[in-house]
Scaffold this motif. Structure first.
Motif, PDB file in Angstrom:
ATOM      1  N   TYR A 208     -10.578 -29.837  10.203  1.00  0.00           N
ATOM      2  CA  TYR A 208      -9.686 -30.741   9.567  1.00  0.00           C
ATOM      3  C   TYR A 208      -8.799 -31.476  10.477  1.00  0.00           C
ATOM      4  O   TYR A 208      -8.286 -30.598  11.389  1.00  0.00           O
TER       5      TYR A 208
ATOM      6  N   ILE B 253      -3.678 -23.363  10.090  1.00  0.00           N
ATOM      7  CA  ILE B 253      -3.310 -24.533   9.997  1.00  0.00           C
ATOM      8  C   ILE B 253      -1.995 -24.694  11.021  1.00  0.00           C
ATOM      9  O   ILE B 253      -1.059 -24.091  10.549  1.00  0.00           O
TER      10      ILE B 253
ATOM     11  N   ALA C 216      -7.375 -26.279  11.030  1.00  0.00           N
ATOM     12  CA  ALA C 216      -6.894 -27.383  10.572  1.00  0.00           C
ATOM     13  C   ALA C 216      -5.877 -27.894  11.534  1.00  0.00           C
ATOM     14  O   ALA C 216      -4.740 -27.337  11.663  1.00  0.00           O
TER      15      ALA C 216
ATOM     16  N   LEU D 250      -3.730 -32.598   4.232  1.00  0.00           N
ATOM     17  CA  LEU D 250      -4.819 -31.516   4.342  1.00  0.00           C
ATOM     18  C   LEU D 250      -4.845 -31.053   2.786  1.00  0.00           C
ATOM     19  O   LEU D 250      -6.105 -30.476   2.549  1.00  0.00           O
TER      20      LEU D 250
END
Length: 228
Positions: free
Chosen positions: A213, A175, A193, A221
């Motif tokens: 994502y 992420i 992500a 998220l």
């Protein structure tokens, strides 16, 4: 696009993704008369960190950051003093968390996700930036590229996490708010992500991996991950 399988471990980038880089803007406003010069300095820092890795060389991120500030100042005819470099280090070490981060991390923790961090920054003495920002409690471990002496997105930086966490790459999700970071993670077989913080965007070009994502804050998220 088919929804990805729910990951077992969430691996968070730190600088700008969790911690607010705009905390540095007053320094750049004072030195250059323009807070947006932060972005030129940061781009130089990322460019030369990756150049060092591609060249088989390594200098800790903080030292490169100071050097990139000296470089930027020389380009623009600005004279630096030692206190300016000291302020840079102090501000980097005390960046606050973005407002969306702690609530999202709490929800992800309650949902049973394992969470760690992976940063270009080398570990230092005293309280860490995550501790100062009140986020350290959410993370099982903190990984640094300093352990492999290569900066993201070098494959070894991601491999060290997968090995230490004993988790298959496909069950890890990186992420980050930097597409170059999610590109590296996805190339290593991870999920990616992208958090679209200001000054960050997609790169629409053939062959560039599209993140699994894409959201504009970590709360959204969390919604998608918990619902998956």
């Amino acid at each position: 696009m088919t929804a990805p399988e729910r990951p077992d471990v969430l691996v968070f980038d730190v600088n700008e993704t969790l911690l607010d880089l705009t905390h540095l803007e007053p320094l750049f406003d004072r030195l250059f008369g323009d807070p947006a010069m932060l972005r030129e300095w940061f781009a130089q820092l990322i460019l030369y960190s990756q150049s060092m890795t591609l060249s088989g060389l390594y200098t800790p991120f903080g030292q490169l950051g100071a050097g990139a500030l000296r470089m930027t100042a020389e380009i623009h005819g600005v004279t630096l003093e030692q206190n300016d470099l000291d302020e840079l280090g102090e501000r980097i070490g005390s960046m606050p968390a973005h407002s969306d981060v702690a609530p999202a991390l709490e929800r992800l923790r309650q949902a049973g996700f394992r969470m760690v961090t992976l940063t270009n920054s080398a570990p230092g003495a005293g309280p860490t930036p995550l501790e100062k920002a009140g986020l350290a409690e959410y993370f099982e471990r903190s990984f640094s590229v300093d352990q492999v002496k290569k900066f993201k997105p070098a494959p070894d930086t991601y491999a060290q996490v997968a090995e230490a966490m004993q988790t298959p790459p496909s069950r890890l999700c990186l992420i980050a708010c930097h597409l170059w970071d999610t590109i590296g993670a996805q190339a290593a077989g991870w999920q990616g992500a992208l958090v679209l913080r200001p000054y960050n965007a997609m790169l629409p070009a053939d062959g560039v991996p599209v993140p699994d994502y894409s959201v504009d804050d970590i709360g959204k998220l969390a919604d998608r991950l918990i619902g998956s």
